[in-house]
Scaffold this motif. Structure first.
Motif, PDB file in Angstrom:
ATOM      1  N   UNK A  57       0.797  -1.226   0.000  1.00 18.12           N
ATOM      2  CA  UNK A  57       0.000   0.000   0.000  1.00 18.12           C
ATOM      3  C   UNK A  57       0.832   1.280   0.000  1.00 18.12           C
ATOM      4  N   UNK A  58       2.069   1.232   0.518  1.00 13.39           N
ATOM      5  CA  UNK A  58       2.834   2.469   0.696  1.00 13.39           C
ATOM      6  C   UNK A  58       3.038   3.251  -0.590  1.00 13.39           C
ATOM      7  N   UNK A  59       3.434   2.634  -1.718  1.00 12.83           N
ATOM      8  CA  UNK A  59       3.587   3.427  -2.947  1.00 12.83           C
ATOM      9  C   UNK A  59       2.300   4.106  -3.397  1.00 12.83           C
ATOM     10  N   UNK A  60       1.146   3.488  -3.109  1.00 12.68           N
ATOM     11  CA  UNK A  60      -0.134   4.107  -3.462  1.00 12.68           C
ATOM     12  C   UNK A  60      -0.351   5.363  -2.630  1.00 12.68           C
ATOM     13  N   UNK A  61      -0.049   5.290  -1.330  1.00 15.33           N
ATOM     14  CA  UNK A  61      -0.202   6.456  -0.461  1.00 15.33           C
ATOM     15  C   UNK A  61       0.721   7.574  -0.919  1.00 15.33           C
ATOM     16  N   UNK A  62       1.956   7.250  -1.193  1.00 16.41           N
ATOM     17  CA  UNK A  62       2.931   8.269  -1.575  1.00 16.41           C
ATOM     18  C   UNK A  62       2.552   8.942  -2.886  1.00 16.41           C
ATOM     19  N   UNK A  63       2.126   8.154  -3.874  1.00 13.50           N
ATOM     20  CA  UNK A  63       1.765   8.728  -5.158  1.00 13.50           C
ATOM     21  C   UNK A  63       0.478   9.546  -5.039  1.00 13.50           C
ATOM     22  N   UNK A  64      -0.488   9.064  -4.263  1.00 13.64           N
ATOM     23  CA  UNK A  64      -1.726   9.810  -4.099  1.00 13.64           C
ATOM     24  C   UNK A  64      -1.468  11.137  -3.398  1.00 13.64           C
ATOM     25  N   UNK A  65      -0.606  11.152  -2.398  1.00 13.97           N
ATOM     26  CA  UNK A  65      -0.271  12.409  -1.719  1.00 13.97           C
ATOM     27  C   UNK A  65       0.316  13.410  -2.705  1.00 13.97           C
ATOM     28  N   UNK A  66       1.110  12.932  -3.648  1.00 15.37           N
ATOM     29  CA  UNK A  66       1.670  13.817  -4.670  1.00 15.37           C
ATOM     30  C   UNK A  66       0.562  14.392  -5.544  1.00 15.37           C
ATOM     31  N   UNK A  67      -0.390  13.571  -5.936  1.00 13.66           N
ATOM     32  CA  UNK A  67      -1.468  14.060  -6.811  1.00 13.66           C
ATOM     33  C   UNK A  67      -2.359  15.056  -6.094  1.00 13.66           C
ATOM     34  N   UNK A  68      -2.408  14.974  -4.756  1.00 12.85           N
ATOM     35  CA  UNK A  68      -3.277  15.861  -3.979  1.00 12.85           C
ATOM     36  C   UNK A  68      -2.742  17.289  -3.914  1.00 12.85           C
ATOM     37  N   UNK A  69      -1.508  17.504  -4.308  1.00  6.26           N
ATOM     38  CA  UNK A  69      -0.903  18.832  -4.187  1.00  6.26           C
ATOM     39  C   UNK A  69      -1.721  19.899  -4.893  1.00  6.26           C
ATOM     40  N   UNK A  70      -2.301  19.564  -6.044  1.00 11.66           N
ATOM     41  CA  UNK A  70      -3.097  20.536  -6.786  1.00 11.66           C
ATOM     42  C   UNK A  70      -4.403  19.925  -7.286  1.00 11.66           C
ATOM     43  N   UNK A  71      -5.002  19.046  -6.475  1.00  9.79           N
ATOM     44  CA  UNK A  71      -6.231  18.392  -6.884  1.00  9.79           C
ATOM     45  C   UNK A  71      -7.364  19.399  -7.096  1.00  9.79           C
ATOM     46  N   UNK A  72      -8.230  19.110  -8.072  1.00 10.62           N
ATOM     47  CA  UNK A  72      -9.414  19.932  -8.332  1.00 10.62           C
ATOM     48  C   UNK A  72     -10.670  19.318  -7.720  1.00 10.62           C
ATOM     49  N   UNK A  98      -8.181  19.244   6.367  1.00  8.39           N
ATOM     50  CA  UNK A  98      -8.335  18.709   7.722  1.00  8.39           C
ATOM     51  C   UNK A  98      -7.187  17.804   8.136  1.00  8.39           C
ATOM     52  N   UNK A  99      -6.657  17.011   7.195  1.00  9.73           N
ATOM     53  CA  UNK A  99      -5.708  15.953   7.563  1.00  9.73           C
ATOM     54  C   UNK A  99      -4.321  16.106   6.934  1.00  9.73           C
ATOM     55  N   UNK A 100      -4.126  17.091   6.066  1.00  9.50           N
ATOM     56  CA  UNK A 100      -2.857  17.220   5.370  1.00  9.50           C
ATOM     57  C   UNK A 100      -2.783  16.277   4.176  1.00  9.50           C
ATOM     58  N   UNK A 101      -1.781  16.478   3.343  1.00 10.96           N
ATOM     59  CA  UNK A 101      -1.653  15.681   2.121  1.00 10.96           C
ATOM     60  C   UNK A 101      -1.494  14.199   2.431  1.00 10.96           C
TER      61      UNK A 101
END
Length: 307
Positions: A166-181, A191-194
């Motif tokens: 699961x860790x690579x999924x979390x890391x990549x998703x956090x990256x995509x959240x930086x500028x999510x629409x 509320x929870x951070x990236x």
């Protein structure tokens, strides 16, 4: 006099029925029967409004299978405004008693089976008066067996959760959240951070019905991870689930690639219909669904309130 109480066994799964509306009555009863069987709701979460010995409305609470706390209102037949307001107040009290801190509800337009949410303005007014606010004004898309299969992206090499963990999924998703629409993701990030928002979303996806091989990360030829595909099943439909594209991969059509990949995975698993949701203002995802051959069959407002 209006009384609100748990539905009796002989009232389930039909609950509120309407004269001369056999299609709605049968579809809604079958839907609730499926929710009860899957554990998405419980008999004590099916709440009925009774006036003068007759059902005047109902509300049903919902959660993900395996959870003990109700998350949302899944079925609402408000009757008249006073009955609807009383049902929503009672639903809040009961959900709070069972440990819920928030409560959600969705409103589809135009009305769709099996909920048949008629009188949308009445429903929206009731929700607003009961403290609900809109957290997503979204679009719903659908692909059905017999539609052309979207072309697969040969640029990407897919590796699964079973291989990666699961860790690579979390890391990549956090990256995509930086500028999510996506408005829901934005609220969770606030509320929870990236990282926290990414962990929560991956955990939620892991609770959904899926095979480990379905959840994948797409890699470019140089080995760079650029896309997440997490198709799954709900008790009523196969869904594209979570779609994410890394910042470094934006503008290359990878969102469409993810939708196409999820469609193939679910089709190969026997899905006859696949659905997907996104914000109406998320132009990239709207285009991704359209380019993959999906049709916008309804629009959906998602509401929430604190309890």
């Amino acid at each position: 006099m209006l009384t609100i109480r748990p539905a009796r066994a002989d009232e389930l799964p039909a609950l509120t029925a309407f004269p001369d509306d056999d299609e709605r009555n049968a579809a809604t009863a079958a839907y609730l029967a499926g929710l009860l069987e899957s554990g998405c709701t419980r008999p004590e979460w099916c709440l009925a409004a009774e006036r003068d010995g007759r059902l005047a409305g109902n509300v049903v609470l919902w959660t993900m299978p395996g959870r003990a706390v109700p998350m949302d209102i899944v079925l609402l037949e408000p009757g008249d405004p006073d009955t609807g307001a009383a049902l929503l107040a009672y639903a809040a009290d009961q959900a709070r008693k069972w440990g819920a801190q928030t409560q959600g509800h969705v409103l589809d337009s135009p009305a769709q089976a099996p909920q048949f949410q008629r009188n949308p303005q009445l429903r929206e007014d009731l929700l607003a008066n009961a403290g609900f606010t809109v957290i997503r004004d979204g679009c719903r898309f659908r692909w059905t067996a017999g539609d052309p299969m979207p072309a697969q992206d040969e640029r990407l090499n897919w590796r699964s959760l079973a291989d990666l963990g699961a860790t690579p999924f979390v890391e990549l998703l956090a990256d995509t959240f930086t500028d999510t629409e996506d408005s829901i993701f934005q609220a969770e990030i606030a509320e929870h951070g990236l990282r926290g928002a990414a962990e929560r979303n991956i955990a939620d996806m892991l609770e959904m019905d899926h095979q480990p091989g379905w959840y994948e990360i797409g890699y470019e030829p140089a080995g760079t991870p650029v896309a997440i595909s997490m198709p799954a099943r709900t008790p009523t439909s196969a869904v594209i689930g979570l779609v994410a594209v890394a910042r470094i991969g934006r503008g290359r059509g990878y969102a469409t690639s993810v939708v196409a990949r999820g469609t193939r995975v679910l089709r190969d698993a026997g899905a006859a219909e696949i659905r997907g949701d996104c914000d109406a203002d998320n132009t990239a995802m709207v285009k991704a669904f359209q380019r993959a051959g999906y049709r916008n069959f309804t629009n959906r407002k998602m509401f929430t309130r604190p309890l």
